[in-house]
Every structure is written in structure tokens, then in C-alpha cells.
Design a protein around this motif. Structure first.
Motif, short mmCIF file in Angstrom:
data_model
loop_
_atom_site.label_atom_id
_atom_site.label_comp_id
_atom_site.label_asym_id
_atom_site.label_seq_id
_atom_site.Cartn_x
_atom_site.Cartn_y
_atom_site.Cartn_z
N ALA A 1 38.29 37.56 42.03
CA ALA A 1 38.07 39.19 41.16
C ALA A 1 37.02 38.97 40.36
O ALA A 1 36.57 39.30 39.62
N ALA A 2 37.87 37.49 39.46
CA ALA A 2 37.10 37.40 38.23
C ALA A 2 35.78 36.83 38.26
O ALA A 2 34.50 37.29 37.57
N ALA A 3 35.22 35.78 39.22
CA ALA A 3 33.47 36.16 39.75
C ALA A 3 32.76 36.56 40.30
O ALA A 3 31.66 36.84 39.94
N ARG A 4 33.35 37.41 40.74
CA ARG A 4 33.16 39.23 40.85
C ARG A 4 32.93 39.58 40.20
O ARG A 4 31.28 40.63 40.48
N ILE A 5 33.22 40.27 39.31
CA ILE A 5 33.37 41.00 38.33
C ILE A 5 32.36 40.10 37.21
O ILE A 5 31.54 41.39 36.34
N LEU A 6 32.06 39.16 37.27
CA LEU A 6 31.52 38.60 35.77
C LEU A 6 29.99 38.63 36.54
O LEU A 6 28.95 38.33 36.18
N ASP B 1 30.66 46.53 33.77
CA ASP B 1 30.41 47.11 32.78
C ASP B 1 31.49 48.23 31.64
O ASP B 1 31.87 49.18 31.97
N PHE B 2 32.58 47.79 31.14
CA PHE B 2 33.13 48.52 30.21
C PHE B 2 34.22 48.41 30.99
O PHE B 2 35.36 49.99 30.95
N ALA B 3 34.66 48.50 32.29
CA ALA B 3 35.47 48.48 33.36
C ALA B 3 36.95 47.69 33.10
O ALA B 3 36.84 46.47 32.02
N ILE B 4 38.13 47.97 33.10
CA ILE B 4 39.20 48.00 33.26
C ILE B 4 39.96 47.83 34.27
O ILE B 4 40.13 48.62 34.81
N PHE C 1 58.47 44.10 36.12
CA PHE C 1 55.97 44.08 35.78
C PHE C 1 55.60 44.25 37.50
O PHE C 1 55.21 43.41 38.11
N VAL C 2 55.96 45.20 37.99
CA VAL C 2 55.54 46.10 38.87
C VAL C 2 54.31 46.86 39.13
O VAL C 2 54.21 47.59 37.79
N GLY C 3 53.41 45.58 39.48
CA GLY C 3 51.86 47.02 39.96
C GLY C 3 51.77 46.59 41.55
O GLY C 3 52.54 46.86 42.87
N ASN C 4 49.92 47.71 41.26
CA ASN C 4 49.71 48.25 43.27
C ASN C 4 48.48 47.47 42.74
O ASN C 4 47.69 46.84 41.69
N SER C 5 48.59 46.79 44.35
CA SER C 5 47.65 45.89 44.55
C SER C 5 46.32 46.33 44.57
O SER C 5 45.57 46.01 45.09
N THR C 6 46.53 47.66 44.54
CA THR C 6 44.77 48.06 45.55
C THR C 6 43.70 47.70 44.82
O THR C 6 41.96 47.66 45.43
N THR C 7 43.62 47.82 43.66
CA THR C 7 42.58 47.69 42.93
C THR C 7 41.97 46.35 42.69
O THR C 7 40.89 45.52 43.16
N LEU C 8 43.46 45.17 43.91
CA LEU C 8 42.87 43.66 43.92
C LEU C 8 41.60 43.46 44.92
O LEU C 8 40.96 43.05 45.34
N HIS C 9 42.85 44.12 46.04
CA HIS C 9 42.40 44.45 47.40
C HIS C 9 40.43 44.91 47.17
O HIS C 9 39.90 44.09 48.10
N ASN C 10 40.53 45.98 46.32
CA ASN C 10 38.84 46.57 46.43
C ASN C 10 38.44 45.64 45.77
O ASN C 10 36.72 45.10 46.25
N ASN D 1 42.71 43.49 30.14
CA ASN D 1 42.57 43.64 28.40
C ASN D 1 43.38 41.86 28.29
O ASN D 1 43.47 41.57 27.13
N GLN D 2 44.45 41.93 29.04
CA GLN D 2 45.51 40.91 28.29
C GLN D 2 44.16 39.33 28.91
O GLN D 2 44.40 38.02 28.03
N PHE D 3 43.65 39.41 29.40
CA PHE D 3 42.76 38.23 29.95
C PHE D 3 41.70 38.27 28.10
O PHE D 3 41.11 36.85 28.37
N MET D 4 41.19 39.15 28.55
CA MET D 4 40.06 39.24 26.97
C MET D 4 40.90 38.87 25.41
O MET D 4 40.58 38.09 25.18
#
Length: 186
Positions: free
Chosen positions: A25-30, A36-39, A104-113, A163-166
Motif C-alpha cells: 500500500a505504501a509503495a502505491r501511495i508513494l 496528495d494530502f490523503a490519510i 484496536f479494530v478497524g475496517n479493511s476496505t481502505t487497504l483492500h482498495n 498519520n502514525q507512520f508519518m
């Protein structure tokens, strides 16, 4: 019997993310436009309790593994004994307190996309690593498992939110990039 020890309730649910999914995901984002400016909040596809993690470890490793809750005070004492103090220690203790109360539960839709595929399940993560012949992350052998887990693995595994990664990169980017290159990257 193997022990999977956590300094929070073994019934706490956490959406564990495969590091390879985070890297993809980071490779795609970068490298691709439009971010730009996405979180992005990245979460694994399953909200597993620590008991479920232990059961999956048992099944994959073919040995009994029990999830055991360690008191945070005991964890703190061990971490201090192994050189952890200050901000990292306090942050991890607060994080464990949060996990104890809320998980610490999240939704995986963003990662899937971002991946254009299903994120890796915990079972598949274990199978991928067991079949590769590599066993987890090679950590600094001079440090305790708790120190390596707390200082290196946890920020990557559980703080995959952009944001935590940054923040981690801003705090000590060179150390992070060296660690990533030497232990996680291909």
C-alpha cells in the motif's frame, strides 16, 4: 505449551495487518498520483481476540499455544530492565491500556482498495512465513524480545495508520528506514 503473552486482555480484538500489505500500500501511495494530502487508516481483514491468535498459532505451528495476559506492571518492569524508558515506555503502556479497554479494530476496505485485492488474513500471513523458511522479523539479537517488539515491531504492526507512520518517520526516520530496509524490505 507455547505462550502468547500480551499486556492486555486476551479477549481484546485487534485488526492485525500483514507488513507486506502495508509495504504494498505504501509503495502505491508513494509512487502513484492521487494520494496528495490523503490519510489512510489501514486495518487487517479480521478483528481477532488474542485467544483466537493463540488458536491460529497452535493450528499453524502444530503445537499448543495459550494466550496469557501479563500485567502491565510486570511488562513495564521487564521493559525498564531491558532499557526502555521515557516516551516509548509511556506510549506503549497507554496503548496497552487502550487495547485492554477497547481493542484496536478497524475496517479493511481502505487497504483492500489500495491493494486491489483482499488483505492478507492472519492465517495466510502465518502460512506465508512458515512456508518461506523465514521466521518473523530478524531483530537485534542484543536486545530483549520485548524491546524489539515494543520499539520496532509494534509501531509497524499496530500503527499502520498513515498519520502514525508519518509521526514515527518524523521522530527517527533514518532509524526506521534502516530497520525497514534491513529487516522488512526485499
Amino acid at each position: 505449551t507455547g505462550k502468547y503473552i500480551t499486556p492486555y486482555n486476551v479477549n481484546s480484538r485487534i485488526s492485525i495487518v500483514d507488513l507486506n500489505d502495508v509495504a504494498a500500500a505504501a509503495a502505491r501511495i508513494l509512487t502513484q498520483p492521487g494520494h496528495d494530502f490523503a490519510i489512510y487508516e489501514l486495518a487487517g481483514p479480521q478483528a481477532l481476540s488474542q485467544n483466537e491468535v493463540a488458536r491460529e498459532l497452535s493450528s499453524s505451528l502444530k503445537i499448543p499455544v495459550a494466550a496469557i495476559e501479563q500485567t502491565r506492571e510486570s511488562w513495564r518492569e521487564n521493559a525498564v530492565k531491558n532499557g526502555m524508558d521515557g516516551y516509548p515506555l509511556q506510549t506503549l503502556l497507554q496503548m496497552f491500556e487502550y487495547y485492554d479497554k477497547f481493542g484496536f479494530v478497524g475496517n479493511s476496505t481502505t487497504l483492500h482498495n489500495l491493494l486491489n485485492r483482499e488483505p492478507t488474513s492472519f492465517h495466510q500471513f502465518l502460512q506465508n512465513h512458515l512456508n518461506s523458511g523465514e521466521y518473523w522479523l530478524p531483530m537485534d539479537k542484543r536486545r530483549s524480545c520485548q524491546f524489539n517488539f515494543g520499539m520496532e515491531a509494534l509501531p509497524i504492526l499496530f500503527h499502520s495508520q498513515t498519520n502514525q507512520f508519518m509521526k514515527y518517520l518524523e521522530k527517527d526516520g533514518l532509524k526506521f528506514l534502516n530497520f525497514w530496509w534491513n529487516h522488512v524490505g526485499d
